[in-house]
Design an enzyme around this catalytic site. Structure first.
Site, short mmCIF file in Angstrom:
data_model
loop_
_atom_site.label_atom_id
_atom_site.label_comp_id
_atom_site.label_asym_id
_atom_site.label_seq_id
_atom_site.Cartn_x
_atom_site.Cartn_y
_atom_site.Cartn_z
N GLU A 1 28.96 15.56 12.44
CA GLU A 1 29.12 14.47 13.40
C GLU A 1 30.45 13.73 13.29
OE1 GLU A 1 27.05 14.68 10.80
OE2 GLU A 1 26.70 12.75 9.83
N HIS B 1 21.51 16.08 18.21
CA HIS B 1 21.49 15.57 16.84
C HIS B 1 22.85 14.97 16.45
CE1 HIS B 1 20.21 15.64 12.53
NE2 HIS B 1 21.51 15.78 12.35
N GLU B 2 23.89 15.74 16.62
CA GLU B 2 25.22 15.24 16.20
C GLU B 2 25.64 14.03 17.05
OE1 GLU B 2 25.79 16.36 13.44
OE2 GLU B 2 24.74 18.28 13.52
N HIS C 1 24.10 10.85 15.82
CA HIS C 1 24.79 10.27 14.66
C HIS C 1 25.85 9.24 15.07
CE1 HIS C 1 23.29 12.18 11.04
NE2 HIS C 1 23.50 13.41 11.48
N GLU D 1 20.02 10.75 8.29
CA GLU D 1 19.44 11.96 8.89
C GLU D 1 18.05 11.76 9.49
OE1 GLU D 1 21.27 14.34 9.62
OE2 GLU D 1 22.98 14.05 8.27
N ASP E 1 24.71 16.82 -3.11
CA ASP E 1 24.24 18.06 -2.50
C ASP E 1 22.86 18.47 -3.01
OD1 ASP E 1 25.20 19.63 -0.44
OD2 ASP E 1 25.71 21.30 -1.76
N TYR F 1 15.49 14.59 6.50
CA TYR F 1 15.53 14.76 7.95
C TYR F 1 14.14 14.57 8.57
CZ TYR F 1 20.18 17.02 7.64
OH TYR F 1 21.50 17.30 7.43
N1 BES Z 1 25.64 15.49 8.72
C1 BES Z 1 24.92 16.70 8.75
C2 BES Z 1 25.56 17.80 7.95
C3 BES Z 1 25.75 17.49 6.47
C4 BES Z 1 24.78 16.83 5.75
C5 BES Z 1 26.90 17.88 5.84
C6 BES Z 1 24.98 16.55 4.40
C7 BES Z 1 27.11 17.60 4.49
C8 BES Z 1 26.14 16.93 3.77
C9 BES Z 1 24.70 17.19 10.19
O1 BES Z 1 24.45 16.16 11.08
C10 BES Z 1 23.48 18.06 10.21
O2 BES Z 1 22.43 17.59 9.87
N2 BES Z 1 23.63 19.32 10.60
C11 BES Z 1 22.55 20.27 10.68
C12 BES Z 1 22.11 20.48 12.11
C13 BES Z 1 21.08 19.55 12.61
C14 BES Z 1 20.66 19.96 14.00
C15 BES Z 1 19.86 19.40 11.74
C16 BES Z 1 23.05 21.61 10.19
O3 BES Z 1 24.23 21.73 9.91
O4 BES Z 1 22.26 22.54 10.08
ZN ZN Z 2 22.61 15.20 10.74
#
Ligand code: BES
Ligand code: ZN
Length: 614
Positions: free
Chosen positions: A284, A308-309, A312, A331, A386, A394
């Site tokens: 995002e 989703h993005e 954010h 999330e 991580d 989520y």
């Molecule tokens: N912000 C996240 C990606 C993220 C989270 C990067 C934690 C690094 C650390 C992004 O918004 C996200 O959740 N992406 C998901 C897709 C979403 C539709 C659930 C993905 O990348 O799968």
């Molecule tokens: Zn996200």
């Protein structure tokens, strides 16, 4: 360069009128940053970088504006894999600096001794091969195959690997940048684009204060095509057309989001489709969401990722988790919001279908996870952020909000959420802040309703509370019926699947029997051509089944997929499945040896453990 620094306080001042409390001191130190922002806090970044694809380094300078709350304290920054060449103060004179002892994940603190007049310092530096945020792609990894490509991924704590700064989501900054790139390549950033300077540098500015993990850059042979006045896609020329039609509903999504939770406060909303090596589905980055090309299914069936993005832009970018313990505030809120947008734009049936699929995924994940990882307010002491990354913040987070909506009613709950965003705009907030706001602004106003929910259990205890609202979907019941018929001997051709959408197919594949034979997979493949599916979600589940059940006809497709796609969400289950057997492990290692140089550090960080046992 200089005029930006002079301009910056004015810009920040302008942004602050609508964000009175931005940069308020964090009540608690962030365990994932070496910075001590309560003593000296970075408030603005002026970045000037030259991208060199040959040496795969970015070099230049970061000028940081400082808020010196303790006039005697040094400023402490985060760095990871950076070479610091010099540090100068306000008067241009050299300043003493020291890189402290390092940690593989968190990097090294950079401590700079300040002179009394230093409200700005300037750091000359360059990145290295250990600058994990950056992924330098060879031309063969792009759609066009002619030019190289570079992108950054900052979340959670990788921004420190390409910019020395206070890399904590509780330290919000505005930024400006000038980026030099090779001829023929275009640079975009998570900021307002100001065009090019006389010397060819691409110029950017972001007036709104953001957490550092949202600073992002991409550079490649890219072009743009408008979706609406404030919305466009960026992509390599051969991808622009398909991206433009896949994401044509984005303006409608923005409008429905605004209707739900207040004005979009960032100006433009653009999407950039990155090469398939991008380790996430979406990221995002403000004004410019980064997107994997694996959502280009051709039928808009995976566009909930854009919802989703986009969401954010409120939950995450406007109101930000103050530490990574509070990740569910980003999330969980975003998934809830995403599902509301999907309902608004595509109708209740589709959003129910998506919700049910997500719910089933959550149940599987909770069953397999360690208890600490199933708590919303994560205990990340001694852990890298991580490690807290899973579907739990989520989906469990979204269910918590949906339960509140169910109890208090949509109208009341929407009003509550809107005031949450309005009153915390451009601030970084902790779970405790949310709990207080919830208690005062929702629970206390209707005690008899508040008695129906155990908020403490939802936020601080492991597992899924019994009152979690289980989604229902008629479309899924129809799939279950066909799975049962297939189990009872009906041939694939006779199954009633002609009207199925992607999510129904996913549910179908996820509910095939554990003891399925390779022959039965072959029969399904003959009828439905899963191995050749152009839908990455369907393909990934199918390939996983192929490994599990010894269906060798999908081997070549699997290898091609692993060699081109870098999205961790897909790679992780596939490699995990491969290493279940000895022969599979050998295969995984052989493929990984060739594929690993094509993956981003985010993905290899996870896969090294799975494939190499590191
Ligand atoms: N912000 C996240 C990606 C993220 C989270 C990067 C934690 C690094 C650390 C992004 O918004 C996200 O959740 N992406 C998901 C897709 C979403 C539709 C659930 C993905 O990348 O799968
Ligand atoms: Zn996200």
């Amino acid at each position: 360069m200089k005029h930006f620094l002079l301009l910056a306080p004015l810009l920040i001042g302008a942004a602050c009128r609508s964000a009175p409390q931005s940069n308020a001191p964090s009540t608690r130190m962030d365990p994932h940053s070496y910075a001590e922002p309560d003593r000296v806090r970075v408030t603005h970044l002026d970045l000037e970088l030259t991208l060199d694809f040959e040496s795969q380094t970015a070099a230049g300078q970061a000028a940081l504006a400082l808020d010196r709350r303790d006039p005697d304290a040094p400023v402490i920054l985060d760095t990871l894999g950076l070479v610091i060449e010099s540090v100068t103060g306000q008067d241009g004179g050299a300043r003493t600096f020291e890189l402290g002892p390092g940690d593989e994940g968190f990097g090294q603190p950079l401590t700079v001794e300040l002179e009394p007049g230093d409200s700005v310092i300037r750091i000359r530096y360059r990145t290295t091969a250990n600058s994990a945020a950056l992924q330098w792609l060879a031309p063969e990894q792009t759609a066009g195959k002619e030019h190289p490509f570079l992108f950054t991924q900052g979340q959670a704590i990788l921004t420190r690997s390409w910019i020395p700064l206070q890399d904590s989501p509780g330290v919000r900054i505005s930024y400006a940048a000038r980026i030099h790139a090779p001829e023929a390549l275009t640079v975009v950033m998570s900021a307002e684009q100001l065009g090019r300077d006389g010397d060819g540098a691409f110029r950017f500015v972001l007036q709104q204060p953001i957490p550092p993990y949202l600073i992002a850059l991409a550079c490649g042979d890219i072009e743009t095509r408008a979706i609406s006045e404030r919305c466009a896609v960026w992509a390599e020329p051969s991808v622009t057309g398909s991206a433009h039609s896949e994401f044509a509903d984005t303006e409608a999504m923005i409008q429905s989001a605004e209707k739900l939770f207040g004005p979009y406060r960032w100006g433009r909303y653009d999407l950039i489709i990155l090469p398939p090596a991008f380790p996430y589905g979406g990221m995002e980055n403000p004004l410019l969401t980064f997107v994997t090309p694996t959502v280009l299914a051709g039928d808009r069936s995976l566009v909930s990722l854009v919802a989703h993005e986009l969401a954010h832009s409120w939950s995450g970018n406007l109101v930000t988790n103050a530490t990574w313990r509070d990740f569910w505030l980003n999330e969980g809120f975003t998934v809830y919001f995403e599902q509301r947008i999907m309902e608004e734009v595509y109708g209740k049936d589709r959003s129910d279908l998506e919700k049910l699929l997500a719910f089933e995924g959550l149940e599987r994940e909770i069953a397999a996870a360690e208890p600490w990882a199933t708590v919303l307010h994560l205990d990340l002491a001694g852990r890298h952020p991580d490690e807290g990354f899973s579907g739990i913040p989520y989906e469990k987070g979204a269910l918590f909000l949906r339960r509140l909506e169910e109890i208090f009613g949509r109208e009341t709950f929407d009003e509550f959420l809107r005031s949450w965003f309005d009153e915390h705009a451009f601030q970084s907030v902790t779970t405790a802040t949310f709990e207080e706001f919830l208690a005062e602004r929702l629970l206390a106003r209707a005690p008899e309703l508040a008695a129906k929910i155990d908020v403490h259990e939802w936020i601080h205890e492991p597992g899924l509370p019994a009152d979690a609202p289980r989604p229902t979907s008629g479309a899924i019941a129809a799939v279950d019926a066909e799975v049962a018929r297939w189990q009872a001997g009906t041939s694939p051709a006779e199954l009633a699947t002609s009207s199925w959408v992607t999510q129904q197919w996913l549910h179908f594949l996820e509910h095939l029997p554990e003891d399925m034979s390779a022959e039965r997979m072959a029969a399904l493949d003959t009828e439905f051509a899963f191995t050749e599916s152009s839908n990455s979600e369907i393909l990934c589940v199918w390939l996983e089944l192929g490994i599990r059940h010894g269906y060798t006809a999908s081997d070549a497709r699997l290898e091609r997929f692993l060699m081109t796609v870098g999205r961790r969400k897909f790679l992780q289950p596939l490699y995990k499945e491969l290493v279940q057997t000895e022969a599979g492990t050998a295969r995984a290692r052989a493929i990984y040896a060739r594929a690993r140089p094509r993956y981003h550090a985010v993905s290899t960080g996870t896969l090294d453990g799975i494939v190499l046992g590191k």
